[in-house]
Motif scaffolding. Structure first.
Motif, mmCIF file in Angstrom:
data_model
loop_
_atom_site.group_PDB
_atom_site.id
_atom_site.type_symbol
_atom_site.label_atom_id
_atom_site.label_comp_id
_atom_site.label_asym_id
_atom_site.label_seq_id
_atom_site.Cartn_x
_atom_site.Cartn_y
_atom_site.Cartn_z
ATOM 1 N N GLY A 151 -9.482 2.329 -14.956
ATOM 2 C CA GLY A 151 -9.161 2.532 -16.371
ATOM 3 C C GLY A 151 -8.799 1.262 -17.114
ATOM 4 O O GLY A 151 -8.784 0.178 -16.549
ATOM 5 N N GLU A 152 -8.517 1.433 -18.409
ATOM 6 C CA GLU A 152 -8.297 0.240 -19.222
ATOM 7 C C GLU A 152 -6.964 -0.439 -18.890
ATOM 8 O O GLU A 152 -6.769 -1.604 -19.213
ATOM 9 N N TYR A 153 -6.038 0.266 -18.252
ATOM 10 C CA TYR A 153 -4.768 -0.385 -17.890
ATOM 11 C C TYR A 153 -4.779 -0.941 -16.468
ATOM 12 O O TYR A 153 -3.757 -1.388 -15.967
ATOM 13 N N HIS A 154 -5.954 -0.899 -15.823
ATOM 14 C CA HIS A 154 -6.087 -1.427 -14.467
ATOM 15 C C HIS A 154 -5.037 -0.860 -13.537
ATOM 16 O O HIS A 154 -4.358 -1.591 -12.815
ATOM 17 N N THR A 155 -4.862 0.447 -13.581
ATOM 18 C CA THR A 155 -3.901 1.039 -12.666
ATOM 19 C C THR A 155 -4.482 1.007 -11.257
ATOM 20 O O THR A 155 -5.685 0.905 -11.071
ATOM 21 N N LEU A 156 -3.580 1.076 -10.285
ATOM 22 C CA LEU A 156 -3.980 0.830 -8.899
ATOM 23 C C LEU A 156 -4.051 2.122 -8.095
ATOM 24 O O LEU A 156 -3.219 3.008 -8.256
ATOM 25 N N ALA A 157 -5.041 2.202 -7.243
ATOM 26 C CA ALA A 157 -5.164 3.351 -6.352
ATOM 27 C C ALA A 157 -5.635 2.877 -4.982
ATOM 28 O O ALA A 157 -6.174 1.779 -4.856
ATOM 29 N N LEU A 158 -5.412 3.692 -3.974
ATOM 30 C CA LEU A 158 -5.807 3.309 -2.619
ATOM 31 C C LEU A 158 -7.255 3.696 -2.352
ATOM 32 O O LEU A 158 -7.706 4.760 -2.760
ATOM 33 N N ALA A 159 -7.977 2.823 -1.676
ATOM 34 C CA ALA A 159 -9.317 3.173 -1.198
ATOM 35 C C ALA A 159 -9.175 3.778 0.202
ATOM 36 O O ALA A 159 -8.126 3.635 0.822
ATOM 37 N N ASP A 160 -10.231 4.421 0.681
ATOM 38 C CA ASP A 160 -10.163 5.045 2.010
ATOM 39 C C ASP A 160 -9.797 4.036 3.094
ATOM 40 O O ASP A 160 -9.061 4.332 4.027
ATOM 41 N N SER A 161 -10.318 2.810 2.916
ATOM 42 C CA SER A 161 -10.117 1.794 3.951
ATOM 43 C C SER A 161 -8.654 1.341 4.058
ATOM 44 O O SER A 161 -8.283 0.648 5.002
ATOM 45 N N ALA A 162 -7.826 1.714 3.080
ATOM 46 C CA ALA A 162 -6.420 1.311 3.119
ATOM 47 C C ALA A 162 -5.704 1.935 4.317
ATOM 48 O O ALA A 162 -4.713 1.394 4.815
ATOM 49 N N ARG A 163 -6.250 3.061 4.773
ATOM 50 C CA ARG A 163 -5.616 3.786 5.880
ATOM 51 C C ARG A 163 -5.424 2.895 7.115
ATOM 52 O O ARG A 163 -4.346 2.861 7.693
ATOM 53 N N ILE A 195 -7.339 -6.214 -3.156
ATOM 54 C CA ILE A 195 -8.400 -5.784 -4.077
ATOM 55 C C ILE A 195 -9.722 -6.435 -3.675
ATOM 56 O O ILE A 195 -10.765 -5.785 -3.619
ATOM 57 N N ALA A 196 -9.649 -7.728 -3.363
ATOM 58 C CA ALA A 196 -10.874 -8.437 -2.966
ATOM 59 C C ALA A 196 -11.499 -7.792 -1.732
ATOM 60 O O ALA A 196 -12.715 -7.696 -1.620
ATOM 61 N N LEU A 197 -10.658 -7.331 -0.821
ATOM 62 C CA LEU A 197 -11.162 -6.711 0.400
ATOM 63 C C LEU A 197 -11.526 -5.242 0.203
ATOM 64 O O LEU A 197 -12.028 -4.591 1.109
ATOM 65 N N GLY A 198 -11.233 -4.722 -0.993
ATOM 66 C CA GLY A 198 -11.625 -3.352 -1.296
ATOM 67 C C GLY A 198 -10.658 -2.285 -0.808
ATOM 68 O O GLY A 198 -10.981 -1.106 -0.837
ATOM 69 N N HIS A 199 -9.451 -2.673 -0.371
ATOM 70 C CA HIS A 199 -8.487 -1.665 0.083
ATOM 71 C C HIS A 199 -7.776 -1.011 -1.095
ATOM 72 O O HIS A 199 -7.284 0.102 -1.008
ATOM 73 N N VAL A 200 -7.684 -1.767 -2.205
ATOM 74 C CA VAL A 200 -7.063 -1.224 -3.409
ATOM 75 C C VAL A 200 -8.117 -1.264 -4.513
ATOM 76 O O VAL A 200 -8.845 -2.248 -4.634
ATOM 77 N N VAL A 201 -8.209 -0.194 -5.298
ATOM 78 C CA VAL A 201 -9.148 -0.204 -6.422
ATOM 79 C C VAL A 201 -8.367 -0.124 -7.729
ATOM 80 O O VAL A 201 -7.256 0.403 -7.780
ATOM 81 N N LEU A 234 0.830 -1.200 0.000
ATOM 82 C CA LEU A 234 0.000 0.000 0.000
ATOM 83 C C LEU A 234 0.868 1.256 0.000
ATOM 84 O O LEU A 234 0.579 2.227 -0.705
ATOM 85 N N SER A 235 1.934 1.221 0.774
ATOM 86 C CA SER A 235 2.739 2.446 0.809
ATOM 87 C C SER A 235 3.476 2.654 -0.517
ATOM 88 O O SER A 235 3.739 3.787 -0.900
ATOM 89 N N CYS A 236 3.727 1.568 -1.235
ATOM 90 C CA CYS A 236 4.355 1.737 -2.547
ATOM 91 C C CYS A 236 3.394 2.436 -3.518
ATOM 92 O O CYS A 236 3.782 3.330 -4.268
ATOM 93 N N ILE A 237 2.117 2.039 -3.491
ATOM 94 C CA ILE A 237 1.120 2.731 -4.329
ATOM 95 C C ILE A 237 1.042 4.209 -3.923
ATOM 96 O O ILE A 237 0.982 5.106 -4.755
ATOM 97 N N TYR A 238 1.108 4.431 -2.622
ATOM 98 C CA TYR A 238 1.049 5.795 -2.097
ATOM 99 C C TYR A 238 2.235 6.630 -2.601
ATOM 100 O O TYR A 238 2.083 7.770 -3.016
ATOM 101 N N ARG A 239 3.425 6.008 -2.588
ATOM 102 C CA ARG A 239 4.626 6.731 -3.063
ATOM 103 C C ARG A 239 4.520 7.075 -4.544
ATOM 104 O O ARG A 239 4.900 8.161 -4.960
ATOM 105 N N PHE A 240 4.022 6.130 -5.342
ATOM 106 C CA PHE A 240 3.824 6.421 -6.776
ATOM 107 C C PHE A 240 3.019 7.694 -6.923
ATOM 108 O O PHE A 240 3.314 8.582 -7.702
ATOM 109 N N HIS A 241 1.960 7.740 -6.155
ATOM 110 C CA HIS A 241 1.017 8.817 -6.274
ATOM 111 C C HIS A 241 1.650 10.154 -5.858
ATOM 112 O O HIS A 241 1.481 11.166 -6.518
ATOM 113 N N GLN A 242 2.414 10.078 -4.772
ATOM 114 C CA GLN A 242 3.096 11.281 -4.261
ATOM 115 C C GLN A 242 4.124 11.766 -5.266
ATOM 116 O O GLN A 242 4.355 12.944 -5.437
#
Ligand code: ADP
Ligand code: ZN
Length: 536
Positions: free
Chosen positions: A497-509, A488-494, A427-435
């Protein structure tokens, strides 16, 4: 006095007409209740014996001079089969549907109006036909309308998977003929659907009969896709079901054809079936499946409803069904004869992403989509479960049970590992990408970064400078995929788009903060078993 003289009327009909010695499960209670004029809602699994629940009351009431029972069914093939079997057993039955010539239909109507007919099968749309309603009115006035049976009652619910708008009109049966008993039957209904059936069919007064939904002879197994799911399927068929009949479900027509062809090339007698095939060819494949031994039908969900083949030894899913009700209904086509059968599914990250996307992109209303997402989540939880599959499955239908001993998780309990830490890294890696420039990436790149793999893409984005670069080198790629799939199954990562890029859901916190623990299965090879170890 012979022994059969002491039997109740229904029990005698069971023996004399159908040749069975005893009722099964709740059948006796249901038959008594409906014969006496009560309304009933019957929830019974496929193969449980729903037909007798209305056929015997219909015969008993006809013998008592109460006339014709009307059976509403959406399945034309099933109507034909049942009417044929009843006539053969000496019970006067007929159907009215679009396949009859007008002359034939007139003949059926005459039999019905005379009160000689015991059972009339009709498609739901017939009920709103003014001519037919006038005939029912006339029968009713003369006291010759004995019973209404509404088969496949879940079709009235928009939440279910086979909603048919004509079913909504069936509430008029109550409004118009309140004194005529009604019995509604279904093999699939979670609580939401159940409530819907009661409300829409006006069954508030009905007694509800819920049979166990357990199909103890079906062994459930859900395996992780290892990159070559077709070969996993082939191994499963060869090891456990050589020359036996089975159904393989795929989501798309293209995949159905490719899979059937490939299996054929591997020496399996496989045939494709989907709604895009020519009707004659479809019929031919269906006939072969029913008549020949050991045919594997590779099909979309267009195949199955109303197909009564008792010795289907396995149902396999190469793609995820929509929800647990679909899974239960599709797997329920295995082992209707009560002999051991397998429900096998291969499942992977792409399935989760695809199903989510199909819901997101559908044109439906937002709250309908929300309902669909909830149902998908329940199925994902079943797929990811590390405890008894059957307990989870039955629990979904409101039935409590204990570990079954006949599912993959019971037979070889999966080793689990605590993935809480790994999840936080991911999760923090997705967060870093975003930052780091707001850019979003897909699963492949994410896992490369976590494992510290120097690819062109890593160099292009300077990701070797991220604080999360290489922090997950200790885990293999497959393990990272499992962690991501679970998140993803638990809904923490969503995925977007067509490339299935990853983003954090609120519950990831909460996971990032270490407030949520995650136990994951260590990927294992599914249990093998010889044919001798089957349970009946
Ligand atoms: P469902 O509609 O619930 O799927 P069916 O009514 O088609 O189930 O019944 C499944 C099979 O079980 C049929 O072959 C039927 O004849 C058989 N069956 C039903 N009730 C009994 C019984 N009491 N004894 C023996 N066989 C039965
Ligand atoms: Zn189990």
């Amino acid at each position: 006095m012979s022994a059969s003289d002491q039997l109740s009327v229904p029990a005698r009909i069971l023996q004399e007409v159908f040749g069975y010695s005893a009722f099964r499960g709740a059948q006796a209670d249901i038959v008594d209740h409906v014969t006496a004029g009560g309304d009933a809602l019957v929830l019974m699994p496929t193969g449980g014996g729903k037909s007798l629940c209305y056929q015997i009351p219909a015969i008993a009431r006809h013998r008592g001079g109460r006339g014709v029972a009307v059976v509403v069914s959406p399945l034309i093939a099933l109507m034909h089969d049942q009417v044929g079997a009843l006539e053969e057993a000496g019970v006067h039955a007929a159907f009215l549907n679009s396949t009859l010539s007008s002359e034939q239909a007139l003949h059926v109507e005459r039999e019905m109006m005379s009160g000689r007919l015991v059972m009339l099968y009709a498609a739901p749309e017939r009920i709103t036909n003014p001519r037919f309603l006038a005939q029912l009115d006339s029968l009713h006035e003369r006291g010759l309308l004995s019973l209404f049976a509404i088969d496949e009652a879940h079709c009235v619910s928009q939440w279910g998977h086979d909603f048919r708008s004509e079913y909504l009109a069936l509430s008029l049966l109550h409004e118009r003929y309140a004194d005529v008993p009604r019995i509604a039957l279904t093999a699939t209904a979670d609580e939401l659907t159940r409530a819907d059936i009661i409300e829409r069919l006006r069954l508030e007064e009905a007694r509800i009969f819920i049979s166990s939904f357990d199909r103890p002879n079906i062994r459930y197994a859900i395996v992780e896709k290892d990159g070559k799911p077709r070969e996993q399927l082939l191994r499963f068929i060869r090891d456990e079901h050589e020359d036996e009949a089975g159904v393989v479900y795929c989501q798309s027509r293209k995949k159905v054809e490719e899979t059937a062809e490939w299996l054929e090339g591997e020496g399996i007698k496989a045939l494709p079936y989907h709604a895009g095939l020519d009707a004659a060819l479809r019929q031919k494949h269906q006939d072969r499946f029913l008549r020949e031994d050991g045919i594997v039908m590779v099909a979309t969900i267009a195949f199955g409803m109303g197909i009564d083949k008792p010795d289907v030894r396995f149902v396999a899913h190469l793609d995820l069904p929509k929800n647990i009700e679909s899974y239960y209904q599709e797997t329920g086509r295995a082992g209707r004869d009560g002999e051991a059968a397998d429900a096998w599914m291969a499942y992977g990250l792409a399935d989760v992403v695809n199903q989510r996307r199909m819901i997101d992109e559908s044109p439906a209303e937002e709250d309908f989509k929300q309902g669909q997402r909830g149902k998908l989540d329940a199925l994902l939880a079943l797929a990811e479960a590390t405890d008894c599959r059957r307990v989870r499955l039955l629990g979904y239908f409101g039935e409590a049970s204990t570990a079954c001993g006949n599912c993959d998780n019971c037979l070889s309990p999966p080793a689990t590992w605590d993935a809480t830490d790994a999840s936080r890294k991911l999760l923090s890696c997705i967060y870093r990408f975003h930052q780091n420039g707001g850019q979003r990436f897909g699963a492949g790149h994410l896992i490369d970064v976590l494992r510290g793999k120097a690819t062109d893409k890593v160099a292009q984005y300077g990701h070797e400078r991220l604080s999360t670069w290489g922090i997950g080198a200790e885990l293999a790629e497959a393990q990272w995929r499992a962690v991501l799939r679970q998140l993803i199954a638990l809904g923490h990562v969503v995925t977007e788009g067509e490339y299935h890029t990853l983003a954090l859901a609120d519950s990831a916190r909460a996971v990032l903060k270490g407030e949520t623990q995650l136990l994951l299965r260590v990927p294992t090879v599914p249990p093998k078993r010889g044919k001798s170890s089957r349970v009946a």
